[in-house]
Design a protein around this motif. Structure first.
Motif, short mmCIF file in Angstrom:
data_model
loop_
_atom_site.label_atom_id
_atom_site.label_comp_id
_atom_site.label_asym_id
_atom_site.label_seq_id
_atom_site.Cartn_x
_atom_site.Cartn_y
_atom_site.Cartn_z
N GLY A 57 0.79 -1.24 0.00
CA GLY A 57 0.00 0.00 0.00
C GLY A 57 0.81 1.27 0.00
O GLY A 57 0.24 2.37 0.04
N ALA A 58 2.15 1.17 -0.05
CA ALA A 58 2.98 2.40 0.00
C ALA A 58 2.68 3.27 -1.22
O ALA A 58 2.67 2.80 -2.35
CB ALA A 58 4.45 2.03 0.04
N ARG A 59 2.48 4.54 -0.96
CA ARG A 59 2.03 5.45 -2.02
C ARG A 59 2.31 6.88 -1.57
O ARG A 59 2.28 7.16 -0.36
CB ARG A 59 0.52 5.23 -2.21
N THR A 60 2.56 7.78 -2.50
CA THR A 60 2.73 9.18 -2.12
C THR A 60 1.38 9.77 -1.75
O THR A 60 0.34 9.27 -2.18
CB THR A 60 3.26 10.05 -3.29
N ASP A 61 1.40 10.85 -0.97
CA ASP A 61 0.14 11.58 -0.85
C ASP A 61 0.30 13.06 -1.17
O ASP A 61 -0.58 13.86 -0.88
CB ASP A 61 -0.59 11.30 0.46
N SER A 62 1.39 13.37 -1.87
CA SER A 62 1.44 14.63 -2.63
C SER A 62 1.16 14.22 -4.07
O SER A 62 1.70 13.21 -4.52
CB SER A 62 2.82 15.27 -2.57
N TYR A 85 -1.94 10.02 -7.43
CA TYR A 85 -0.99 9.68 -6.36
C TYR A 85 -0.26 8.41 -6.74
O TYR A 85 -0.88 7.33 -6.80
CB TYR A 85 -1.73 9.50 -5.03
N ALA A 86 1.03 8.53 -7.00
CA ALA A 86 1.79 7.38 -7.51
C ALA A 86 2.07 6.37 -6.40
O ALA A 86 2.37 6.74 -5.27
CB ALA A 86 3.11 7.88 -8.09
N GLY A 87 1.96 5.10 -6.77
CA GLY A 87 2.34 4.04 -5.83
C GLY A 87 3.86 3.92 -5.75
O GLY A 87 4.60 4.50 -6.56
N GLN A 88 4.31 3.13 -4.79
CA GLN A 88 5.75 2.97 -4.56
C GLN A 88 6.49 2.52 -5.82
O GLN A 88 7.54 3.06 -6.18
CB GLN A 88 5.96 1.98 -3.41
N ALA A 89 5.93 1.52 -6.51
CA ALA A 89 6.65 0.96 -7.67
C ALA A 89 6.80 2.01 -8.76
O ALA A 89 7.86 2.13 -9.39
CB ALA A 89 5.89 -0.26 -8.20
N GLU A 90 5.77 2.82 -8.96
CA GLU A 90 5.84 3.86 -10.00
C GLU A 90 6.86 4.94 -9.61
O GLU A 90 7.65 5.39 -10.45
CB GLU A 90 4.45 4.48 -10.21
N SER A 91 6.86 5.30 -8.35
CA SER A 91 7.84 6.30 -7.90
C SER A 91 9.26 5.76 -8.07
O SER A 91 10.15 6.47 -8.53
CB SER A 91 7.61 6.65 -6.42
N GLU A 92 9.45 4.51 -7.71
CA GLU A 92 10.79 3.92 -7.83
C GLU A 92 11.22 3.88 -9.31
O GLU A 92 12.37 4.18 -9.64
CB GLU A 92 10.81 2.52 -7.22
N ARG A 93 10.26 3.56 -10.19
CA ARG A 93 10.57 3.55 -11.63
C ARG A 93 11.01 4.94 -12.10
O ARG A 93 11.94 5.08 -12.89
CB ARG A 93 9.34 3.12 -12.44
N ILE A 197 -2.59 -1.17 6.87
CA ILE A 197 -3.83 -1.74 7.43
C ILE A 197 -4.92 -1.82 6.36
O ILE A 197 -5.53 -2.86 6.14
CB ILE A 197 -4.28 -0.90 8.65
N GLN A 198 -5.14 -0.70 5.65
CA GLN A 198 -6.21 -0.71 4.65
C GLN A 198 -5.90 -1.68 3.50
O GLN A 198 -6.81 -2.22 2.87
CB GLN A 198 -6.47 0.70 4.11
N SER A 199 -4.60 -1.91 3.25
CA SER A 199 -4.22 -2.77 2.12
C SER A 199 -4.32 -4.25 2.46
O SER A 199 -4.72 -5.05 1.62
CB SER A 199 -2.78 -2.48 1.66
N ILE A 200 -3.93 -4.62 3.68
CA ILE A 200 -3.84 -6.05 3.97
C ILE A 200 -5.10 -6.60 4.64
O ILE A 200 -5.29 -7.82 4.68
CB ILE A 200 -2.59 -6.40 4.83
N ALA A 201 -5.96 -5.71 5.15
CA ALA A 201 -7.15 -6.19 5.89
C ALA A 201 -7.95 -7.23 5.10
O ALA A 201 -8.35 -8.25 5.65
CB ALA A 201 -8.03 -5.01 6.30
#
Ligand code: N01
Length: 511
Positions: A57-62, A85-93, A197-201
């Motif tokens: 669920g890691a993601r930017t919120d800017s 809002y880009a997710g972690q994988a997109e930001s890393e790319r 929490i919201q991602s794995i619930a």
């Protein structure tokens, strides 16, 4: 001029510690001055935060249109963000693309952790040693360590005894962890805990959330971008580029300028509703400045947000625990969320309020609170970071006369505008404490600002053949007094959070 990056002993004009958002831009900027620059990073890839924080669920919120570099029009034209809002994988790319696009990799040494940095007064230079046996000499050092790079593991009794898997979110294995059908405990409900929490619930067998402080959070609206949306965003880049340098905290919109209580109550409410429905952080940083200064306005706006949260949680007892009562909206970092509060309506999710039933110890089977033992297969530590200071004190930095930054900062953290420290010549710091907007900012805006200042400063020194720069003790004292005077006026300074360096416990380990 290119530099050899394989030798153990080598000399540079500048060594940058970190190859994340700041480090990459700093490398690009200083190389353009014709300097010999090396960036070093402990990670096996570039991207800093977006390399390490690959938890679910890691993601930017800017928004992506302001969470990016502005130094290259070509980059702005060619990089296609796929979401608001880009997710972690997109930001890393994105960071990998930047490293390739600008041929930065030839001057980056990965898998290399700087262990010490020692100032040599006679030679007016730094010597850095690394865990790979390097001795790197540099006239200037820039730390680009990120404000949130040293994960904190609270000193729970019995920590070592847990027979299941325990993982800090910022050290999530890159191959992932299969949580399907597992009993999972998450400790911490900051921005990270909320995303986990919201991602794995929905996928775990059972989720126990261990909450010490309830957090406000705003529902994220995260539309996908196609060509039409991207074209509209690009058309606005000139205004956006202008706006981020002039707004309150480096976003692209300024807040309401009329005093809060001068606006009729119905209109205030309508404005709050409009800001809320934007699904962004606007209600926090582009709404009413009074939330940071005025207790009565803070109370009213906080109650507006509490109402929004309360209605989403079915069980009023759970709602009462999830609705923050001990601090005002926006005085701690506000996260965006996607179904976070609804997660507590699920039959497989329990909220454990640590203020009522504190953790007594970790056991081989799980977590023992004062109400009993909760059996778990996996414990997720979403327990945050040694913010601002942890990256720097993780390195044994020795300044003039052998003084130790680690020791000095145990007594008192000091910087001059977050950019330099008295006693540590030619050391430039980014995202360090006491910068005008170290933490309270759209990080990319303020970090680019800091990089530009450091680049100009080094350029000036080199062009004017000045070997050393260091803030005077009196300058630093004046700056700290000025900072404290302004900070003391805010409600933020009166609230415990990573902004104010509060961790709520004495000892902790940096993972
Ligand atoms: O860390 P935090 P984070 N026992 O320090 C709890 C950025 N970020 O990783 O509040 C029990 O905010 C602690 O409790 P309390 C963003 O700037 C951005 O979540 O101290 N609990 C708290 O709930 C963010 O603000 C993005 O009482 C303990 C949590 O752990 C910053 O990173 C995403 C405890 C730590 O919360 C840090 O966020 C994620 C203990 N002993 C992060 N010790 C986006 O861009 C700590 N806690 C979206």
């Amino acid at each position: 001029m290119s530099v050899a990056t394989s030798s153990r002993k080598a000399s540079f004009d500048v060594v940058i510690i970190g190859a994340g958002f700041t480090g990459l831009y700093q490398l690009w900027s200083l190389r353009r001055l014709g300097l010999r620059v090396l960036a070093v990073d402990a990670a096996s890839g570039v991207g800093g935060t977006w390399y390490w924080n690959c938890y679910p669920g890691a993601r930017t919120d800017s928004p992506s249109n302001i969470y990016q570099y502005w130094f290259s029009d070509e980059l702005l034209d060619e990089w296609n963000w796929t979401q608001r809002y880009a997710g972690q994988a997109e930001s890393e790319r994105y960071f990998n693309h930047v490293a390739d696009r600008f041929e930065l990799r030839k001057d980056i040494r990965l898998n290399t952790r700087v262990e010490s940095a020692v100032w040599n007064e006679d030679a007016s230079q730094w010597t850095l040693t690394t865990d790979q046996g390097d001795a790197l000499e540099a006239r200037f050092v820039v730390t680009a360590l990120g404000p949130l790079s040293a994960p904190v593991v609270p000193p729970f009794v019995g920590h070592e005894s847990f027979a299941g898997r325990m993982v800090h979110t910022a050290r999530w294995p890159r191959e992932g962890i299969d949580l399907k059908g597992k009993r999972v405990g998450v400790i911490g409900t900051g921005a990270t805990g909320i995303q986990v929490i919201q991602s794995i619930a929905p996928e775990v067998a059972h989720l126990s959330v261990f909450q010490r402080t309830a957090n406000y959070a705003v529902p994220m609206s995260n539309p996908s971008y196609g060509d039409a949306e991207r074209a509209a965003i690009r058309a606005k880049y000139p205004q956006t580029r202008e706006a981020i340098w002039t707004t309150f905290v480096g976003f692209d919109e300024q807040g309401e300028t009329r005093p809060y209580f001068s606006i009729p109550v119905e209109e205030r409410r309508a404005i709050l509703e409009r800001l809320w429905s934007d699904g962004s952080l606007r209600i926090w940083v582009a709404g009413f400045m009074e939330i940071f200064f005025d207790q009565a306005a803070s109370d009213e706006i906080s109650e507006f947000v509490r109402e929004k949260i309360r209605v989403r949680i079915r069980d009023p007892k759970v709602a009462a625990k999830l609705v923050p009562q001990d601090h005002g909206f926006g005085t701690r970092r506000v996260p965006l969320e996607n179904g976070y509060f609804e997660a507590y309506n699920r039959p497989n999710v329990d909220l454990i309020d640590l203020r009522e039933t504190p953790i007594e110890r970790i056991t081989p089977k799980g977590i023992l609170t004062s109400a009993g033992e909760i059996e778990l297969d996996v414990i997720v530590l979403a327990t945050g970071f040694d913010a601002g200071t942890g990256g720097l004190t993780g390195i044994d930095i020795r300044g003039r006369d052998g003084r130790s930054l680690r020791q000095e900062w145990k007594r008192e953290v000091r910087t001059t505008m977050g950019l330099q420290i008295h006693g540590y010549p030619n050391l430039f710091t980014t995202s360090a404490p006491y910068a005008p907007a170290a933490a309270f900012c759209n990080a990319p805006t303020c970090l680019q600002h800091q990089v530009q200042w450091i680049t100009d400063c080094i350029d000036h020194l080199v062009k004017n053949q000045r070997r050393v720069i260091e803030p005077a003790a009196e300058t630093e004292q004046k700056w700290l007094a000025h900072h404290d005077e302004l900070a003391a006026m805010t409600l933020v300074a009166k609230t415990k959070s990573w902004y104010t360096g509060a961790r709520g416990y004495e000892g902790f380990e940096v993972a």
